[in-house]
Design a protein around this motif. Structure first.
Motif, PDB file in Angstrom:
ATOM      1  N   GLY B 211       2.927  -6.591  -4.149  1.00 56.72           N
ATOM      2  CA  GLY B 211       3.899  -5.913  -4.993  1.00 56.72           C
ATOM      3  C   GLY B 211       4.300  -4.535  -4.757  1.00 56.72           C
ATOM      4  N   ALA B 212       3.852  -3.734  -3.682  1.00 60.98           N
ATOM      5  CA  ALA B 212       4.240  -2.281  -3.588  1.00 60.98           C
ATOM      6  C   ALA B 212       5.638  -2.233  -3.107  1.00 60.98           C
ATOM      7  CB  ALA B 212       3.085  -1.820  -2.380  1.00 60.98           C
ATOM      8  N   GLY B 213       6.344  -1.051  -3.443  1.00 63.01           N
ATOM      9  CA  GLY B 213       7.601  -0.747  -2.952  1.00 63.01           C
ATOM     10  C   GLY B 213       7.540  -0.271  -1.663  1.00 63.01           C
ATOM     11  N   GLY B 214       8.511   0.219  -0.924  1.00 60.57           N
ATOM     12  CA  GLY B 214       8.521   0.875   0.435  1.00 60.57           C
ATOM     13  C   GLY B 214       7.720   2.143   0.172  1.00 60.57           C
ATOM     14  N   TRP B 215       8.149   3.042  -0.765  1.00 58.75           N
ATOM     15  CA  TRP B 215       7.583   4.364  -0.743  1.00 58.75           C
ATOM     16  C   TRP B 215       5.919   4.093  -1.094  1.00 58.75           C
ATOM     17  CZ3 TRP B 215       9.003   8.453   1.292  1.00 58.75           C
ATOM     18  CH2 TRP B 215      10.509   8.634   1.506  1.00 58.75           C
ATOM     19  N   GLN B 216       5.781   3.400  -2.100  1.00 57.76           N
ATOM     20  CA  GLN B 216       4.366   3.263  -2.191  1.00 57.76           C
ATOM     21  C   GLN B 216       3.531   2.770  -1.152  1.00 57.76           C
ATOM     22  OE1 GLN B 216       4.831   0.169  -5.619  1.00 57.76           O
ATOM     23  NE2 GLN B 216       4.006   1.865  -7.152  1.00 57.76           N
ATOM     24  N   THR B 217       4.118   1.896  -0.608  1.00 53.76           N
ATOM     25  CA  THR B 217       3.418   1.469   0.868  1.00 53.76           C
ATOM     26  C   THR B 217       3.136   2.565   1.805  1.00 53.76           C
ATOM     27  OG1 THR B 217       4.549  -0.867   0.560  1.00 53.76           O
ATOM     28  CG2 THR B 217       3.672  -0.338   2.674  1.00 53.76           C
ATOM     29  N   PHE B 218       4.381   3.242   1.853  1.00 55.08           N
ATOM     30  CA  PHE B 218       4.290   4.374   2.690  1.00 55.08           C
ATOM     31  C   PHE B 218       3.097   5.633   2.517  1.00 55.08           C
ATOM     32  CE2 PHE B 218       5.314   8.811   4.239  1.00 55.08           C
ATOM     33  CZ  PHE B 218       5.199   8.548   5.542  1.00 55.08           C
ATOM     34  N   TRP B 219       3.058   5.773   1.137  1.00 58.45           N
ATOM     35  CA  TRP B 219       2.243   6.849   0.737  1.00 58.45           C
ATOM     36  C   TRP B 219       0.849   6.340   0.615  1.00 58.45           C
ATOM     37  CZ3 TRP B 219       3.243  11.579   1.079  1.00 58.45           C
ATOM     38  CH2 TRP B 219       4.880  12.267   1.069  1.00 58.45           C
TER      39      TRP B 219
END
Lengths: 325, 303
Positions: B211-219
């Motif tokens: 369920g992580a978004g793009g930025w969440q995945t990146f950070w």
């Protein structure tokens, strides 16, 4: 949640991974996608998860079109063959990840409670503060499962979940997965190339070959009544009579004297296999190898040894059209 | 060579030791001596190689480094301090820091983005992008500088337009920054691409499915996994940004106190026979190099 896959096709360059595949998976079922390695079953699983896009066709969850739904919104649990645990996070944080990235996050206490509960479910709560690289393969895979269950998925997808583990751990985890499924009751689909694994764990088995579904059925059905020669050969040993009749070794009878529709053969090798004995024979006419499984009593009564001339008759033969060969 | 008579004796001893091994472990015995000699060079050869390497290092690295500091301090601390606190030197330090302060963050962002795209996604033209990233490495820095002169100089493609709008790029600070950015462009990306390719994209996929978004995945997933590699790339990028000479020299115009970076300032001082001052300023760059090396080996240990 039930899953409907309708006419899904997917190619990678010229390689057709999936060719017009349709499949219905009922709510709460445990289904195995079974095929030899590299035959599109993982692709199908990834399409269900939304990690891969189908070139054609639809995926529906509980009747609702999910084809264009992003993976993060599908609410599925996915377990990777090589675990894919977050290497820089503790086990606790790995399992907590799905709860932390949620839009309306639960309180820290609630997250902690839930993670501990999940770690207890996979019987590894004592590893919470360790890092993935400090765990064995079997432990990592159980953590990966706990992590995927954290978001309470309606669908659980497992890609060769036990493929990277040694035989003994694998057997344990199979039984454990079956029990877990009965407990959690999410619709579960797992991919495997191991017939035994599929037979032992699944409610239904989907046998795939070259991007197509060959047969769908209970473990018993696909073993007893294979729909195609491929399924016959892929699920267990098989004898081929006259180039088109198929029979399993346990469906073959041996006689000392010629009987109706029997063929002559020479005993090549007699090998005990647990409760049964495997007899390897060579047909007198074409030289094809025939395998027969006899009980120890039958063998004693018959008294055959290597080199004997006997007569072979399949108790039951399944014939396919000529193109099969 | 004086030592050579000792060799046969050495060898005999050696064989005697192995002989006892053979007696103890008959099956592996015959292969053992051959393998041992194939793997291990004789002591003399090892010694010679080591001596050659050390001599080379001493002659070409340690000696010049020592010479820099020796020359810088030859006329005493007063001259040294005067040289590095001179207004022109001060301006050069400021410009060098400015160029690095722009180039390094810019190329860090670019490097991460490029490496992410290349390692985690499949797209058309990926190989072209990889080749383009290497371009600044394969092109002589002088050419890199000349390109900017040809584009933005008075006689260049955009020269007339820039003059009409009273914009100065070449022979001004923007040109120096641009040249520095160009030359230091590959460092972060080159460091990250193999690292991210080796790590694969499964962890990111796992994050997205959870369920992580793009930025969440990146950070939360990508950045923590690459942080040491990233820092390593940034350190190298910074060292090059501050030390770059060729490309910057072409676009600089060498206006004292305005468009001179540290390396250019050193060259001017040297050409004016102010050796002590030249070496004093050079010692600053040498110090930077030493700090870079120390930071690099620290980060390397963590990677």
């Amino acid at each position: 949640m039930s899953i409907q896959i309708q006419n899904v096709s997917k190619s990678f360059g010229t390689f057709k991974a999936l060719d017009d595949v349709s499949l219905n998976i009922e709510h709460g079922e445990l289904v195995a996608l079974l095929s030899p390695s590299g035959m599109g079953k993982t692709t199908l699983l990834r399409i269900i998860a939304g990690l891969e896009w189908a070139d054609q066709g639809q995926v529906r969850f509980h009747g609702e079109d999910a084809t264009d739904t992003h993976a993060r919104d599908r609410n599925v649990g996915f377990v990777f063959q090589h675990y894919a645990l977050f290497r820089h996070m503790t086990i606790f944080e790995n399992v907590a990840f799905g709860l932390r990235v949620k839009k309306n996050r639960s309180s820290e206490a609630e997250i902690s409670r839930r993670v501990t509960e999940l770690l207890k479910l996979v019987q590894l709560d004592w590893l919470a503060e360790r890092y993935p690289h400090q765990l064995s393969g079997g432990q990592r895979q159980r953590i990966a499962l706990a992590r995927s269950l954290a978001v309470e998925p309606k669908v659980l997808l497992l890609d060769e979940p036990f493929g990277a583990l040694d035989a003994k751990v694998r057997k344990e985890l199979r039984r454990w997965l079956r029990r877990l499924h009965d407990e959690v009751r999410a619709t579960t689909v797992f991919v495997t190339h191991d017939q035994e694994e599929a037979m032992e764990v699944a409610d239904r088995i989907v046998v795939m070959n070259q991007g197509r579904i060959e047969q769908v059925g209970t473990p018993d059905e696909v073993y007893q009544n294979p729909a195609t020669p491929f399924v016959y050969e892929f699920l267990g040993d098989v004898n081929l009579f006259h180039g088109r009749g198929y029979a399993r070794p346990h469906e073959v009878e041996l006689f000392r004297e010629s009987v109706q529709s029997s063929i002559a053969a020479t005993v090549e090798h007699v090998a005990p296999r647990g409760a049964a004995v495997r007899v390897e024979l060579r047909a007198a006419d074409g030289g094809a190898t025939i395998e027969a499984d006899l009980s120890r009593e039958d063998l004693r009564a018959l008294g055959v040894v290597a080199g004997d001339r006997v007569y072979v008759r399949p108790r039951k033969v399944r014939e396919f059209e000529a193109k099969a060969a | 060579m004086a030592q050579s008579p000792a060799r046969p004796y050495d060898l005999i001893l050696h064989d005697a030791v192995l002989g006892s091994l053979v007696l103890e472990f008959p099956p592996s015995g015959p292969a053992a001596p051959a393998r041992r000699s194939a793997r291990e060079e004789p002591a003399l050869v090892r010694g010679l190689l080591l001596a050659a390497a050390l001599a080379f290092l001493g002659l070409f690295l340690f000696l010049p480094l020592a010479a820099v500091f020796h020359e810088a301090l030859k006329k005493g601390w007063q001259v040294y301090l005067a040289a590095i606190t001179h207004a022109d030197a001060y301006a050069a330090i400021k410009l060098t820091l400015l160029a690095a302060a722009i180039a390094v963050p810019l190329n860090t962002v670019f490097g991460v983005a490029a490496a992410w795209a290349i390692a985690k996604f499949d797209f058309r033209g990926k190989n072209v992008l990889i080749t383009l990233i290497d371009l600044p490495f394969s092109v002589s820095p002088v050419i890199s500088g000349l390109i900017y002169v040809l584009m933005f100089g008075l006689q260049g493609w955009m020269g007339a337009w820039l003059q009409a709008h009273d914009l100065k790029i070449v022979f001004a600070v923007p040109g120096i920054v641009l040249a520095t950015v160009f030359v230091t462009f590959p460092f972060v990306a080159r460091e990250l691409i193999p690292l991210m390719q080796a790590q694969g994209k499964e962890e990111e996929e796992a994050a997205v499915v959870l369920g992580a978004g793009g930025w969440q995945t990146f950070w939360r997933v990508t950045l923590p996994n690459i942080k040491w590699g990233l820092l390593y790339g940034v350190i190298l990028c910074n060292a090059r940004a501050m030390g770059e000479f060729g490309a910057v020299s072409v676009v600089s115009g060498h206006i004292r106190g305005e468009t001179n970076t540290l390396p250019l300032h050193i060259e001017i001082l040297y050409n004016e026979y102010q050796f002590a001052a030249a070496f004093a300023v050079a010692s600053l760059l040498a110090l930077l190099a030493l700090v870079t090396l120390a930071a690099k080996s620290f980060v390397e240990g963590r990677k």
